[in-house]
Design a protein around this motif. Structure first.
Motif, PDB file in Angstrom:
ATOM      1  N   HIS A  99       0.850  -1.182   0.000  1.00 44.58           N
ATOM      2  CA  HIS A  99       0.000   0.000   0.000  1.00 44.58           C
ATOM      3  C   HIS A  99       0.889   1.236   0.000  1.00 44.58           C
ATOM      4  O   HIS A  99       1.846   1.325   0.754  1.00 44.58           O
ATOM      5  N   THR A 100       0.551   2.204  -0.847  1.00 39.01           N
ATOM      6  CA  THR A 100       1.310   3.446  -0.926  1.00 39.01           C
ATOM      7  C   THR A 100       0.476   4.563  -0.318  1.00 39.01           C
ATOM      8  O   THR A 100      -0.676   4.750  -0.689  1.00 39.01           O
ATOM      9  N   VAL A 101       1.054   5.298   0.606  1.00 39.30           N
ATOM     10  CA  VAL A 101       0.377   6.419   1.243  1.00 39.30           C
ATOM     11  C   VAL A 101       1.093   7.695   0.837  1.00 39.30           C
ATOM     12  O   VAL A 101       2.300   7.820   1.016  1.00 39.30           O
ATOM     13  N   ILE A 102       0.339   8.652   0.285  1.00 39.03           N
ATOM     14  CA  ILE A 102       0.906   9.931  -0.125  1.00 39.03           C
ATOM     15  C   ILE A 102       0.512  10.965   0.916  1.00 39.03           C
ATOM     16  O   ILE A 102      -0.665  11.174   1.184  1.00 39.03           O
ATOM     17  N   VAL A 103       1.488  11.607   1.498  1.00 41.44           N
ATOM     18  CA  VAL A 103       1.242  12.613   2.527  1.00 41.44           C
ATOM     19  C   VAL A 103       1.457  13.983   1.908  1.00 41.44           C
ATOM     20  O   VAL A 103       2.506  14.260   1.346  1.00 41.44           O
ATOM     21  N   LYS A 104       0.443  14.830   2.017  1.00 36.54           N
ATOM     22  CA  LYS A 104       0.511  16.168   1.457  1.00 36.54           C
ATOM     23  C   LYS A 104       0.430  17.166   2.605  1.00 36.54           C
ATOM     24  O   LYS A 104      -0.428  17.054   3.472  1.00 36.54           O
ATOM     25  N   SER A 105       1.327  18.136   2.623  1.00 33.92           N
ATOM     26  CA  SER A 105       1.305  19.113   3.704  1.00 33.92           C
ATOM     27  C   SER A 105       0.084  20.017   3.551  1.00 33.92           C
ATOM     28  O   SER A 105      -0.322  20.371   2.449  1.00 33.92           O
TER      29      SER A 105
END
Length: 74
Positions: A16-22
């Motif tokens: 699973h890929t999690v993209i964290v955006k500020s």
């Protein structure tokens, strides 16, 4: 019996890929909007800033500049 001992071609786990955006700061957005009016809104929303710039220009033209007292804080 050999077929039962062979490994299957299917993967045994999932990646699973999690993209964290500020996120943007609400305080900075309020300060920029307070000091720069509609131009400060570009930090938080581009579409909203463009709409407010157009509205401010129209109001300024029809009220000879006095409409800025209403549109600038909004």
């Amino acid at each position: 019996m050999e077929n039962a001992n062979q490994q299957s071609d299917q993967p045994t786990h999932t990646v699973h890929t999690v993209i964290v955006k500020s996120t943007k700061s609400v305080g900075v957005a309020l300060l920029l909007t307070f000091f720069f009016g509609p131009l400060g809104m570009f930090y938080s929303t581009i579409t909203g800033a463009i709409v407010m710039i157009v509205v401010t220009i129209v109001v300024l033209i029809f009220t000879f500049g006095f409409g800025a007292l209403v549109t600038w804080p909004v």
